[in-house]
Design a protein around this motif. Structure first.
Motif, mmCIF file in Angstrom:
data_model
loop_
_atom_site.group_PDB
_atom_site.id
_atom_site.type_symbol
_atom_site.label_atom_id
_atom_site.label_comp_id
_atom_site.label_asym_id
_atom_site.label_seq_id
_atom_site.Cartn_x
_atom_site.Cartn_y
_atom_site.Cartn_z
ATOM 1 N N ASP A 1 0.829 -1.204 0.000
ATOM 2 C CA ASP A 1 0.000 0.000 0.000
ATOM 3 C C ASP A 1 0.863 1.253 0.000
ATOM 4 O OD1 ASP A 1 -2.525 -1.454 2.207
ATOM 5 O OD2 ASP A 1 -2.353 -1.450 0.020
ATOM 6 N N ALA A 2 2.126 1.089 0.393
ATOM 7 C CA ALA A 2 3.044 2.231 0.444
ATOM 8 C C ALA A 2 4.148 2.128 -0.605
ATOM 9 C CB ALA A 2 3.669 2.354 1.824
ATOM 10 N N PHE A 3 4.659 0.930 -0.834
ATOM 11 C CA PHE A 3 5.811 0.729 -1.719
ATOM 12 C C PHE A 3 5.344 0.201 -3.069
ATOM 13 C CE2 PHE A 3 9.322 1.609 1.093
ATOM 14 C CZ PHE A 3 8.749 1.490 2.350
ATOM 15 N N LEU B 1 12.597 6.176 0.108
ATOM 16 C CA LEU B 1 12.309 4.818 0.585
ATOM 17 C C LEU B 1 11.931 3.894 -0.565
ATOM 18 C CD1 LEU B 1 10.343 5.564 3.894
ATOM 19 C CD2 LEU B 1 12.726 4.847 3.625
ATOM 20 N N ASN B 2 11.128 4.395 -1.496
ATOM 21 C CA ASN B 2 10.775 3.589 -2.664
ATOM 22 C C ASN B 2 12.000 3.287 -3.510
ATOM 23 O OD1 ASN B 2 8.237 2.468 -3.310
ATOM 24 N ND2 ASN B 2 7.326 4.499 -3.463
ATOM 25 N N ASP C 1 2.305 -8.379 0.068
ATOM 26 C CA ASP C 1 0.880 -8.324 0.372
ATOM 27 C C ASP C 1 0.623 -8.544 1.861
ATOM 28 O OD1 ASP C 1 -0.113 -11.752 -0.505
ATOM 29 O OD2 ASP C 1 1.735 -10.947 0.363
ATOM 30 N N LYS C 2 1.699 -8.676 2.643
ATOM 31 C CA LYS C 2 1.537 -8.821 4.080
ATOM 32 C C LYS C 2 1.398 -7.435 4.713
ATOM 33 C CE LYS C 2 3.239 -13.297 5.101
ATOM 34 N NZ LYS C 2 4.353 -14.007 4.630
ATOM 35 N N THR C 3 0.786 -7.397 5.891
ATOM 36 C CA THR C 3 0.647 -6.121 6.582
ATOM 37 C C THR C 3 2.000 -5.679 7.132
ATOM 38 O OG1 THR C 3 0.162 -7.093 8.736
ATOM 39 C CG2 THR C 3 -1.724 -6.668 7.269
#
Lengths: 259, 97
Positions: free
Chosen positions: A153-155, A224-225, A163-165
């Motif tokens: 959701d961020a990267f 970060l990306n 797909d893990k939290t």
């Protein structure tokens, strides 16, 4: 082309590596002030006379002579002397690449140092917290739902476990809670029980949350990306501009050193 | 990296070097000691260099934009160019999208 800055002294240091501290920087400043000033004096490097009108190119009328107002920067830029010739960098004291005095500037360092004419002394907080703090926190920044927010959701780059939290990714492995200056403790954060991928994802999550909560304003999502994408594609991150690539050791030192 | 840059890449600009914190110390002159977080070196810089670095930390920009923000005239653009090249060689600034 501007002249290269003169090298003064080759300093090598040994130590635990990784993140340095305030006393390292203060020692440097004390040594360098006297040394740098003496070096410039001895080599007769011209220093601009602040009382002298800034010279102009022959074909350009002086804005001062024309009576037009100028900004302080405009009065300084273009003056003759070492500053112009060296492109603003008067001298350099070389140090071994591994010294890396500090990665973040802690609030205590900011308070203790005299910052002469600097008008940006207040802009370097370093309040990042480790993964364990975010695991324990019930309130994540920007109303992020800690139970459902995924890594992807961020990267942007997707792959195994993206797909893990973030919560699940940070809960893997051990996570020593270290004092700010306990570098021996922080070295254990490298946690050899984790694969490099798992370690990277764990600390990228923490750095993402620290950045999002404004604890580390020098970090951006773009950085970060870039680190994550570089890691996925090349197992390294190369800062843009031609600096050397950061391998896993550099990335671990940086991503754990910021928290 | 290529994939990342291809996603909505902007026009090339100057920006503060990655990881640079601009830790510096000044006295009652226009000279400052500046620590280079990437190289571990310490530089003696003047007010011009420090101003440029602070502006790039606030926002990346091209030469024209930086000159405008500094209030420079066109005759000072070559000096600003030379300064940026020097800072780039020292990894204090980066150039790219």
């Amino acid at each position: 082309m501007a002249a290269a800055p003169k090298s003064l002294i080759l300093i090598t240091t040994t130590g635990s590596g990784g993140r340095g501290n305030e006393s390292c920087l203060i020692v440097l400043y004390t040594l360098l002030l006297a040394t740098a000033r003496q070096f410039i004096k001895d080599t007769n490097v011209a220093t601009p006379d602040p009382d002298q009108q800034p010279p102009r190119l022959p074909s350009t009328p002086s804005p001062l002579a024309a009576g037009q107002p100028t900004s302080p920067a405009r009065r300084r830029f273009g003056r003759a002397g070492a500053a112009a010739a060296a492109g603003g960098v008067l001298a350099t004291v070389k140090s071994s690449p591994g010294m890396a005095c500090t990665i973040c500037w802690t609030p205590s360092a900011d308070q203790s140092m005299l910052i002469g004419k600097s008008h940006h002394a207040e802009n370097n907080p370093c309040n990042g917290v480790p993964p364990s703090s975010w695991i324990a926190s019930t309130s994540w920044p920007n109303n992020i739902n800690r139970d459902t927010f995924k890594f992807q959701d961020a990267f942007t780059m997707r792959g195994t476990n993206t797909d893990k939290t973030m919560l699940a990714l940070m809960q893997v492995g051990s996570d020593a809670v270290c004092a700010k200056n306990d570098y021996a403790c922080k070295a254990n954060r490298y946690d050899s029980s984790l694969s490099n991928d798992a370690w990277m994802m764990k600390y990228l999550c923490a750095n993402f949350l620290n950045m999002t909560s404004k604890k580390m304003p020098f970090l951006t999502m773009e950085i970060l990306n870039g680190i994550w994408t570089g890691w996925c594609t090349n197992s390294a991150y190369t800062p843009r501009g031609g600096a050397k690539a950061w391998g896993i050791a550099d990335l671990k030192r940086y991503l754990s050193g910021t928290v | 990296m290529t994939q990342y840059l291809a996603m909505g890449a902007a026009a090339p600009h100057w920006r503060l070097g990655f990881g640079q914190q601009l830790q510096h110390h000044g006295w009652d002159t226009d000279e400052f000691l500046l620590f280079n977080d990437l190289a571990g070196d310490t530089h003696l810089v003047d007010q011009d260099a420090l101003d440029v670095l602070h502006l790039l930390r606030e926002a990346p920009d091209d030469v024209a934009g930086l000159a405008a923000r500094l209030g420079l005239g066109p005759e000072q653009a070559p000096v600003l160019d030379a300064l940026l090249e020097t800072l780039h060689r020292l990894s204090l600034v980066e150039y790219g999208a």
